[in-house]
Design an enzyme around this catalytic site. Structure first.
Site, PDB file in Angstrom:
ATOM      1  N   GLY A 185      99.413  46.089  57.675  1.00  0.00           N
ATOM      2  CA  GLY A 185      99.309  45.433  58.969  1.00  0.00           C
ATOM      3  C   GLY A 185     100.248  44.264  59.175  1.00  0.00           C
ATOM      4  O   GLY A 185     100.415  43.801  60.304  1.00  0.00           O
ATOM      5  N   ASP A 186     100.867  43.772  58.097  1.00  0.00           N
ATOM      6  CA  ASP A 186     101.823  42.675  58.225  1.00  0.00           C
ATOM      7  C   ASP A 186     102.802  42.751  57.060  1.00  0.00           C
ATOM      8  O   ASP A 186     102.971  41.805  56.303  1.00  0.00           O
ATOM      9  CB  ASP A 186     101.103  41.327  58.231  1.00  0.00           C
ATOM     10  CG  ASP A 186     102.031  40.173  58.602  1.00  0.00           C
ATOM     11  OD1 ASP A 186     103.157  40.439  59.061  1.00  0.00           O
ATOM     12  OD2 ASP A 186     101.637  39.008  58.414  1.00  0.00           O
ATOM     13  N   LEU A 187     103.447  43.910  56.924  1.00  0.00           N
ATOM     14  CA  LEU A 187     104.296  44.191  55.755  1.00  0.00           C
ATOM     15  C   LEU A 187     105.695  43.607  55.958  1.00  0.00           C
ATOM     16  O   LEU A 187     106.702  44.268  55.730  1.00  0.00           O
ATOM     17  CB  LEU A 187     104.354  45.697  55.513  1.00  0.00           C
ATOM     18  CG  LEU A 187     104.684  46.168  54.086  1.00  0.00           C
ATOM     19  CD1 LEU A 187     103.627  45.693  53.112  1.00  0.00           C
ATOM     20  CD2 LEU A 187     104.802  47.683  54.041  1.00  0.00           C
ATOM     21  N   GLY A 188     105.733  42.356  56.415  1.00  0.00           N
ATOM     22  CA  GLY A 188     107.000  41.673  56.598  1.00  0.00           C
ATOM     23  C   GLY A 188     107.544  41.149  55.286  1.00  0.00           C
ATOM     24  O   GLY A 188     106.883  41.179  54.240  1.00  0.00           O
ATOM     25  N   ASN A 191     105.649  38.872  52.714  1.00  0.00           N
ATOM     26  CA  ASN A 191     104.447  39.378  52.044  1.00  0.00           C
ATOM     27  C   ASN A 191     104.733  40.429  50.973  1.00  0.00           C
ATOM     28  O   ASN A 191     103.798  40.920  50.343  1.00  0.00           O
ATOM     29  CB  ASN A 191     103.484  39.961  53.080  1.00  0.00           C
ATOM     30  CG  ASN A 191     102.919  38.891  53.977  1.00  0.00           C
ATOM     31  OD1 ASN A 191     102.776  37.737  53.577  1.00  0.00           O
ATOM     32  ND2 ASN A 191     102.611  39.257  55.217  1.00  0.00           N
TER      33      ASN A 191
END
Length: 283
Positions: A185-188, A191
């Site tokens: 959901g926030d694999l930027g 992270n």
């Protein structure tokens, strides 16, 4: 003063004496204090504080899986109304430097590891224990998201910002209700942590699982494209055998909503700083 100063007594109890060289990172929902072996995550808002026990439960499930990479292990949840916190194990490594991908052999190695990462999440999405612990993306989530943006964020936008947002939201209308894989959901870039061996980055672990769900892997692919560029996204899609106009269209639609997602979450959490950042292109 930052949280290292305001919560000095708490940190002295939670972190050992050899972890005095602390690093502070600001996230959307938390202030994160990083020690040598452990990490203390302080909630920035009441809503984020209320989610800490659930977050710890999800991390316990993830830490028992063989995903091919490490995830933080929850060690303690506690604090007072003024300082709710979650203590986790620290995952070694650092975000990938942008210039590292200029070498073709490095870019190829990173792409292969992203494929392995996504395959691991897809396999985990079939696990009954995982599906019981991690919420599935609700049917019609994107249509609901679009309606919420219009009602909650449009009054804060300029007319031109509303036009831009309408264009981005319209792309969500055709997204199907998929719930096939674990989606971070926030694999930027911040992270995903890497360690370097013989000049080649090796995936060390993935952190910040606040937005995890059982959903559409296009969301994580969209984050990879946003953080690492179109060339990396194309390489990952090719290596994974994930071509096709349908997937590419879903990735583009999700990617176009990242700023709106940030702004909506921030408004609901009462986080004015993150709200302003998310709406910067819509004012």
């Amino acid at each position: 003063m930052n949280v290292i100063e305001t919560q000095r007594d708490v940190l002295s109890r939670l972190l050992s004496d050899d972890e005095r060289d602390l690093v502070l990172r600001q996230g959307q929902f938390h202030q994160v204090v990083i020690g040598r072996e452990r990490v203390v995550c302080f909630a920035r808002t009441e809503a984020a504080a209320a989610r800490l026990p659930e977050r710890a439960a999800v991390l316990r499930v993830l830490s028992r899986l063989d995903l091919g990479f490490r995830t933080p292990q929850p060690l303690d949840v506690g604090g007072t109304d003024c300082a709710r916190y979650l203590v986790m194990s620290r995952i070694p490594g650092a975000p990938l430097e942008e210039e590292a991908l200029e070498r073709p052999e490095v870019a190829a190695a990173v792409a292969r590891q992203f494929v392995d990462l996504l395959n691991g999440l897809a396999a985990a999405g079939l696990d009954a224990e995982v599906r019981a612990a991690i919420p599935s993306a609700p049917h019609g989530e994107w249509q609901e998201f679009a309606a919420d943006v219009r009602s909650e964020l449009f009054p804060l936008m300029s007319r031109s910002g509303q036009v831009r947002a309408e264009r981005e939201l319209a792309a969500l209308d055709s997204l199907p209700p998929l719930a096939s894989a674990v989606v971070h959901g926030d694999l930027g870039g911040e992270n995903v942590l890497w360690e370097t061996s013989d000049g080649v980055p090796r995936l060390s672990g993935v952190i910040d699982w606040d937005e995890v769900s059982i959903g559409d892997p296009a969301e994580d692919l969209a984050a990879i494209g946003a953080s690492y560029g179109e060339a990396m996204l194309d390489h990952v899609l090719s290596l994974g055998g994930w071509g096709g106009a349908d997937l590419v269209g879903r990735i583009a639609a999700v990617r176009g909503t990242f700023a709106l997602q940030q702004a909506l979450s921030a408004r609901r959490d009462g986080d004015e700083e993150e709200l302003e950042d998310g709406l910067a292109g819509y004012r």
